[in-house]
Design an enzyme around this catalytic site. Structure first.
Site, mmCIF file in Angstrom:
data_model
loop_
_atom_site.group_PDB
_atom_site.id
_atom_site.type_symbol
_atom_site.label_atom_id
_atom_site.label_comp_id
_atom_site.label_asym_id
_atom_site.label_seq_id
_atom_site.Cartn_x
_atom_site.Cartn_y
_atom_site.Cartn_z
ATOM 1 N N GLU A 184 0.820 -1.213 0.000
ATOM 2 C CA GLU A 184 0.000 0.000 0.000
ATOM 3 C C GLU A 184 0.854 1.263 0.000
ATOM 4 O O GLU A 184 0.564 2.217 -0.733
ATOM 5 C CB GLU A 184 -0.951 -0.010 1.198
ATOM 6 C CG GLU A 184 -2.062 -1.043 1.075
ATOM 7 C CD GLU A 184 -2.931 -1.147 2.300
ATOM 8 O OE1 GLU A 184 -3.867 -1.973 2.297
ATOM 9 O OE2 GLU A 184 -2.676 -0.423 3.291
ATOM 10 N N HIS A 241 -10.175 1.048 0.365
ATOM 11 C CA HIS A 241 -10.536 0.138 1.453
ATOM 12 C C HIS A 241 -12.033 -0.198 1.468
ATOM 13 O O HIS A 241 -12.463 -1.031 2.281
ATOM 14 C CB HIS A 241 -10.127 0.739 2.802
ATOM 15 C CG HIS A 241 -8.657 0.637 3.069
ATOM 16 N ND1 HIS A 241 -7.738 1.447 2.439
ATOM 17 C CD2 HIS A 241 -7.928 -0.191 3.872
ATOM 18 C CE1 HIS A 241 -6.518 1.137 2.859
ATOM 19 N NE2 HIS A 241 -6.602 0.145 3.716
#
Length: 287
Positions: free
Chosen positions: A145, A178
Site C-alpha cells: 500500500e 478500502h
C-alpha cells in the site's frame, strides 16, 4: 513522442487519472482469483500476495511514464519514489518514534496489561511470522500500500497540486480503496447497512492515516518513513478507548494523561521531527 508530449501538456489531468487507475488496478488485483474462500484463508492470502507483488513491480514503470521533464529535473526516478540512501537511517527511526508518541495512550494500556513482556519473547515473533494473517497485516499490506499509494502516486499528484493539497487528495483514493472490504463483510454475513457503516469508518480512519503517511513521505522524501509508521499503526490498531475503564482507577488516570500527552507531544513534534533537512530531502525541501 506525440503521445508523451500530449500528456506533458495536460499534466494534471493525466496525473490524477493515472492515480485513479493505480487505485482500481491495486484493488482489482485482489479479486482476479475465483475462490469461495474468505480473505483470511492462507490460500487467499498467498494468491493476493502474488497479485500485489505484481502491482508493486509494474506501478513504478507506470508512474515513470507519466513523469514530466520538469519533474525529472528535480531528481531522478528513484529519488521521487523515496528510494534514497541519504537520510535513510533517520527515516527508519524518527517517524516510528513520532508515531509511537501519538499512540502513547494505547502503549501505556499495553504496559499495564503486561503485553510488553510478550514482545520480549522470541517465540512470539517466530510464531507470528508463521501466521499468514499477521504477515499480511503487519508486512505485506503496509509494504504494498505504501509503495503504490505513496511512493508511486504522490510524485504524480505533486506534479500538478500544491503539496498540502496532494497530502489530502491522495489519501482519499487510499480510503476509497478500502471500501472493497464492504464486499468481504457482506460475504461474511453482515447486512448491507452494517457493512456500509464499518466500511465508512474504515474510509475515515484510513484517509486520516493516509494524510499523515503522505505527509511523512513528502517531508522526509523517503518511502521507508511512511512504511514503518504504517506497520506500527497496523500492529496497534484503532485505539480502544473503552478499554480504559477495564484498568484500575489509579492506572486509568495515568492512561488518560498518556493519551492527552501523546496527542499534544505529537502535534508539537510533527514539524520539527519531519524537517526535510534532517533527512537530506532535496526534492521536496521547500514543503
Amino acid at each position: 513522442m506525440a503521445v508523451k508530449q500530449f500528456i506533458d501538456n495536460n499534466t494534471c489531468i493525466f496525473s490524477i487519472l493515472a492515480c485513479i487507475f493505480l487505485t482500481f488496478a491495486y484493488v482489482g488485483s485482489l479479486y482476479i482469483w475465483r475462490s469461495t474462500l474468505n480473505r483470511d484463508h492462507p490460500s487467499t492470502i498467498k494468491r493476493r500476495f502474488f497479485s500485489v507483488s505484481c502491482m508493486m513491480l509494474l506501478a513504478p514503470f507506470f508512474t515513470q511514464y507519466f513523469f514530466t521533464e520538469g519533474t525529472l529535473v528535480k531528481g531522478d526516478v528513484y529519488g521521487h519514489l523515496g528510494l534514497r540512501a541519504a537520510g535513510v537511517v533517520q527515516a527508519s527511526i524518527v517517524p516510528l518514534i513520532l508515531t509511537a508518541i501519538l499512540f502513547l495512550g494505547p502503549l501505556t494500556m499495553q504496559f499495564f496489561s503486561g503485553i510488553w513482556k510478550l514482545y520480549a519473547e522470541p517465540v512470539y515473533w517466530l510464531s507470528s511470522w508463521k501466521d499468514w494473517v499477521w504477515v499480511r497485516n503487519h508486512f505485506m499490506a503496509p509494504l504494498s500500500e505504501e509503495w503504490v499509494f505513496r511512493a508511486c502516486m504522490m510524485p504524480l499528484l505533486l506534479q500538478c497540486l500544491e503539496p498540502i493539497t496532494a497530502v489530502f487528495v491522495g489519501p482519499l483514493l487510499f480510503g476509497i480503496a478500502h471500501f472493497h472490504h464492504m464486499y468481504e463483510q457482506m460475504k461474511a454475513g453482515f447486512d448491507f447497512k452494517m457493512a456500509l457503516m464499518i466500511s465508512s469508518f474504515q474510509f475515515m480512519y484510513t484517509s486520516i492515516f493516509g494524510a499523515y503517511s503522505a505527509y511523512l513521505f513528502l517531508r522526509t522524501g523517503h518511502f521507508v518513513a511512511p512504511l514503518v509508521a504504517h506497520m506500527f499503526c497496523n500492529h496497534m490498531g484503532f485505539p480502544n478507548f473503552s478499554e480504559v475503564s477495564q484498568h484500575k482507577p489509579a492506572h486509568q488516570a495515568v492512561i488518560i494523561v498518556a493519551f492527552l500527552a501523546g496527542l499534544l507531544l505529537w502535534c508539537l513534534l510533527l514539524n520539527p521531527l519531519t524537517d526535510p533537512a534532517l533527512y537530506d530531502n532535496q526534492i521536496y525541501a521547500d514543503t
